[in-house]
Motif scaffolding. Structure first.
Motif, PDB file in Angstrom:
ATOM      1  N   THR A   2       0.748  -1.110   0.454  1.00 32.69           N
ATOM      2  CA  THR A   2       0.134   0.303  -0.040  1.00 32.69           C
ATOM      3  C   THR A   2       1.010   0.947   0.262  1.00 32.69           C
ATOM      4  O   THR A   2       1.969   1.151  -0.088  1.00 32.69           O
ATOM      5  CB  THR A   2      -0.776  -0.076   1.169  1.00 32.69           C
ATOM      6  OG1 THR A   2       0.109   0.167   2.433  1.00 32.69           O
ATOM      7  CG2 THR A   2      -1.951  -1.251   1.422  1.00 32.69           C
ATOM      8  N   ASP A   3       0.303   2.037  -0.137  1.00 36.87           N
ATOM      9  CA  ASP A   3       0.991   3.705  -0.399  1.00 36.87           C
ATOM     10  C   ASP A   3       1.468   4.060   0.943  1.00 36.87           C
ATOM     11  O   ASP A   3       2.749   4.268   1.206  1.00 36.87           O
ATOM     12  CB  ASP A   3       0.188   4.502  -0.234  1.00 36.87           C
ATOM     13  CG  ASP A   3      -0.003   4.703  -2.809  1.00 36.87           C
ATOM     14  OD1 ASP A   3       0.691   3.678  -3.321  1.00 36.87           O
ATOM     15  OD2 ASP A   3      -1.097   5.279  -2.580  1.00 36.87           O
ATOM     16  N   GLU A   4       0.480   4.020   1.923  1.00 36.01           N
ATOM     17  CA  GLU A   4       0.638   4.052   3.513  1.00 36.01           C
ATOM     18  C   GLU A   4       2.442   2.924   4.027  1.00 36.01           C
ATOM     19  O   GLU A   4       3.000   3.917   4.605  1.00 36.01           O
ATOM     20  CB  GLU A   4      -0.652   3.616   4.428  1.00 36.01           C
ATOM     21  CG  GLU A   4      -1.101   5.013   4.021  1.00 36.01           C
ATOM     22  CD  GLU A   4      -0.778   6.209   4.552  1.00 36.01           C
ATOM     23  OE1 GLU A   4      -0.277   6.529   5.826  1.00 36.01           O
ATOM     24  OE2 GLU A   4      -1.212   7.003   3.844  1.00 36.01           O
ATOM     25  N   VAL A  50       4.559   2.400   2.333  1.00 36.90           N
ATOM     26  CA  VAL A  50       5.584   2.802   1.104  1.00 36.90           C
ATOM     27  C   VAL A  50       6.118   3.641   2.384  1.00 36.90           C
ATOM     28  O   VAL A  50       7.351   3.745   1.706  1.00 36.90           O
ATOM     29  CB  VAL A  50       5.394   3.380  -0.109  1.00 36.90           C
ATOM     30  CG1 VAL A  50       6.707   3.376  -1.123  1.00 36.90           C
ATOM     31  CG2 VAL A  50       5.127   1.688  -0.984  1.00 36.90           C
ATOM     32  N   LYS A  51       5.223   4.754   2.201  1.00 35.77           N
ATOM     33  CA  LYS A  51       5.765   5.847   3.219  1.00 35.77           C
ATOM     34  C   LYS A  51       6.283   5.324   4.339  1.00 35.77           C
ATOM     35  O   LYS A  51       7.523   6.230   3.985  1.00 35.77           O
ATOM     36  CB  LYS A  51       4.452   6.897   2.799  1.00 35.77           C
ATOM     37  CG  LYS A  51       5.073   7.709   3.266  1.00 35.77           C
ATOM     38  CD  LYS A  51       3.751   9.033   3.900  1.00 35.77           C
ATOM     39  CE  LYS A  51       3.628  10.609   4.555  1.00 35.77           C
ATOM     40  NZ  LYS A  51       2.441  11.369   5.295  1.00 35.77           N
ATOM     41  N   ALA A 100       8.589  10.894  -1.376  1.00 42.43           N
ATOM     42  CA  ALA A 100       7.205   9.780  -1.171  1.00 42.43           C
ATOM     43  C   ALA A 100       6.626  10.778   0.355  1.00 42.43           C
ATOM     44  O   ALA A 100       5.545   9.927   0.874  1.00 42.43           O
ATOM     45  CB  ALA A 100       8.297   8.483  -0.462  1.00 42.43           C
ATOM     46  N   GLU A 117       4.171  12.753  -1.608  1.00 42.54           N
ATOM     47  CA  GLU A 117       3.745  11.673  -1.748  1.00 42.54           C
ATOM     48  C   GLU A 117       3.763  10.547  -3.349  1.00 42.54           C
ATOM     49  O   GLU A 117       2.668  10.647  -3.556  1.00 42.54           O
ATOM     50  CB  GLU A 117       1.814  11.396  -1.219  1.00 42.54           C
ATOM     51  CG  GLU A 117       1.761  11.939  -0.272  1.00 42.54           C
ATOM     52  CD  GLU A 117       0.242  12.342   0.375  1.00 42.54           C
ATOM     53  OE1 GLU A 117      -0.419  11.717  -0.523  1.00 42.54           O
ATOM     54  OE2 GLU A 117      -0.405  12.268   2.106  1.00 42.54           O
ATOM     55  N   PHE A 129       4.937   8.328  -5.040  1.00 46.34           N
ATOM     56  CA  PHE A 129       5.154   6.617  -4.264  1.00 46.34           C
ATOM     57  C   PHE A 129       6.349   6.259  -5.447  1.00 46.34           C
ATOM     58  O   PHE A 129       5.273   5.267  -6.297  1.00 46.34           O
ATOM     59  CB  PHE A 129       4.227   5.524  -3.519  1.00 46.34           C
ATOM     60  CG  PHE A 129       3.602   6.966  -2.694  1.00 46.34           C
ATOM     61  CD1 PHE A 129       4.559   6.690  -1.855  1.00 46.34           C
ATOM     62  CD2 PHE A 129       2.676   6.814  -2.562  1.00 46.34           C
ATOM     63  CE1 PHE A 129       3.777   7.758  -0.183  1.00 46.34           C
ATOM     64  CE2 PHE A 129       1.653   7.455  -1.774  1.00 46.34           C
ATOM     65  CZ  PHE A 129       2.586   7.687  -0.678  1.00 46.34           C
ATOM     66  N   GLN A 139       8.444  -1.163  -6.283  1.00 50.43           N
ATOM     67  CA  GLN A 139       9.121  -2.281  -5.331  1.00 50.43           C
ATOM     68  C   GLN A 139      10.023  -2.280  -5.516  1.00 50.43           C
ATOM     69  O   GLN A 139      10.713  -1.973  -4.912  1.00 50.43           O
ATOM     70  CB  GLN A 139       8.118  -3.000  -5.042  1.00 50.43           C
ATOM     71  CG  GLN A 139       6.670  -3.124  -4.443  1.00 50.43           C
ATOM     72  CD  GLN A 139       6.287  -4.204  -4.523  1.00 50.43           C
ATOM     73  OE1 GLN A 139       7.110  -4.812  -4.033  1.00 50.43           O
ATOM     74  NE2 GLN A 139       5.053  -3.976  -3.799  1.00 50.43           N
TER      75      GLN A 139
END
Length: 338
Positions: free
Chosen positions: A224-226, A228-229, A290, A294, A296, A299
C-alpha cells in the motif's frame, strides 16, 4: 541613365539576397521563452503547475525538456524546482501560429523562497538547434507554522506559594520503605546483585545498528502507499542515524540539503568519502518525495534504495577504517538467501 539602371539592378539583387537569407537568420532573433505559474506561493512538498511558452518562427520546431518516464523514481531538478511529470505539451502539433507551450507538475523543498528556472528549451530550424531558456523568477515558500499561531508571550511573574511540609514527609516515608526493600532484596539475593554489577553495558556500533534496521526493511510489506511511505521514513531515519553517529553530523536535526552540506564539509576536511554524497543524495531525494510529495516509487526502487544505503555504509567504513584492521563484515551487508 546607365548609372541609374546599374543602381536598380544592385538594389534588386540586395533585396533578393535578403529574402533568401531570411530563413537562415530568422531563428537567431525571432524566438523567446517565458515561464510562469498561476500560484503566488507554495509550501514544502506541495505540487503546483509550471507553464513554459515559446514564441518561434513558423518554420521552426520547439523541443521541450521532459522528466524521465521510467520507474526509477528519478525526477528532473532545475534550480530549486523538481519537475515530477509533464501534464501538457503542444509542440508535437507544430502550430502555424508560432507559439508552443508545455505544462509541468512541479514541487519544491526550498525554504522561504524557491528559484524557478531558467528552464532550457531547444528551437530547431534549418537543421540547427538553438538553445534558449526562460528568465528565472521566485515563488515564496510558506512557513509550516499555522497561520493562527500566536507570537511568543512574555514571561509571567513568578507565583508565590506557601511552603508545604507534607510532600517532604511523604517523600521521606517512601525513601525509608524503598531503602528497607532494597536491603531485604540485597541480603536474600547477593548473587543477582553481583551479576548486575559485573555485567557491562552493551552498545552496538553504528554499522551493526544500521545493518539490523536494513534487514528489517528487506522483509517490509510494500503493498500500500502508506506502507511505502512508512518504509522511506524508516530508511531515511536509518541513514541519518548512521551518519550522525559515524561522522558526528547532526543529521537528525537537519534538512536533507543541510545534511548533505555537512557531509560535503566533512569530505573537504578528509573526514568522509566524497563519493558517498551522490548516493546519499539519491536516497534522501526519493525519501523526501515519498514523505512530503506523496510520490511513491515502484517496489524495485525501494529495494534499490536499500542497496544504496548499504553502499554508503560500505564506502564510509572503508574510508574511516585503517587498512591494517578489519574493514567491514561484508556478510552483514548481504542478506541471506532464502
Amino acid at each position: 541613365m546607365k548609372r541609374i539602371c546599374s543602381f536598380s539592378l544592385f538594389l534588386s539583387a540586395a533585396l533578393l539576397g535578403t529574402a533568401l537569407l531570411h530563413p537562415l537568420v530568422g531563428p537567431a532573433s525571432a524566438q523567446t521563452a517565458r515561464a510562469y505559474s498561476k500560484t503566488d506561493s507554495t509550501s514544502v512538498g506541495e505540487r503546483f503547475d509550471l507553464t513554459v511558452v515559446v514564441e518561434r518562427p513558423v518554420w521552426a520546431r520547439t523541443v521541450f525538456t521532459h522528466p524521465p518516464h521510467d520507474s526509477t523514481g528519478q525526477v528532473l531538478q532545475i534550480a530549486d524546482i523538481l519537475i515530477l511529470r509533464t501534464l501538457l505539451d503542444t509542440s508535437p502539433a507544430a502550430s502555424e501560429s508560432g507559439i508552443d507551450s508545455v505544462v509541468y507538475e512541479v514541487t519544491t523543498f526550498a525554504l522561504d523562497t524557491a528559484i524557478v528556472g531558467p528552464v532550457p528549451v531547444g528551437v530547431v530550424a534549418t537543421g540547427d538547434t538553438l538553445a534558449i531558456s526562460t528568465d528565472p523568477f521566485w515563488i515564496p515558500v510558506r512557513s509550516v507554522v499555522p497561520g493562527d499561531a500566536e507570537d511568543i508571550l512574555d514571561l509571567m511573574p513568578i507565583a508565590e506559594f506557601p511552603p508545604a511540609v507534607w510532600p517532604w514527609l511523604v517523600f521521606l516515608g517512601l525513601l525509608i520503605v524503598a531503602t528497607g526493600a532494597f536491603l531485604w532484596w540485597y541480603r536474600r539475593s547477593p548473587q543477582i546483585v553481583s551479576l548486575l554489577r559485573s555485567e557491562p553495558e552493551i552498545i552496538i556500533s553504528p554499522l551493526e545498528e544500521a545493518t539490523e534496521r536494513l534487514a528489517a526493511l528487506e522483509v517490509a510489506d510494500l503493498s500500500t502507499d502508506e506502507s511505502v511511505k512508512a518504509f522511506f521514513v524508516e530508511l531515511s531515519e536509518t541513514l541519518r542515524t548512521y551518519i550522525s553517529r559515524r561522522l558526528e553530523v547532526p543529521a537528525l536535526e537537519r534538512t536533507s540539503r543541510e545534511m548533505l552540506d555537512d557531509i560535503r564539509d566533512r569530505a573537504n576536511q578528509d573526514l568522509a568519502p566524497p563519493e558517498m554524497i551522490e548516493v546519499a543524495s539519491l536516497v534522501l531525494q526519493t525519501s523526501d518525495l515519498a514523505k512530503f510529495a506523496e510520490l511513491f516509487p515502484a517496489q524495485v526502487v525501494c529495494r534499490q534504495s536499500i542497496e544504496r544505503v548499504r553502499n554508503v555504509l560500505e564506502m564510509t567504513e572503508k574510508f574511516l577504517t585503517p587498512e591494517d584492521e578489519v574493514i567491514i563484515d561484508e556478510s552483514a551487508l548481504i542478506p541471506e538467501s532464502e
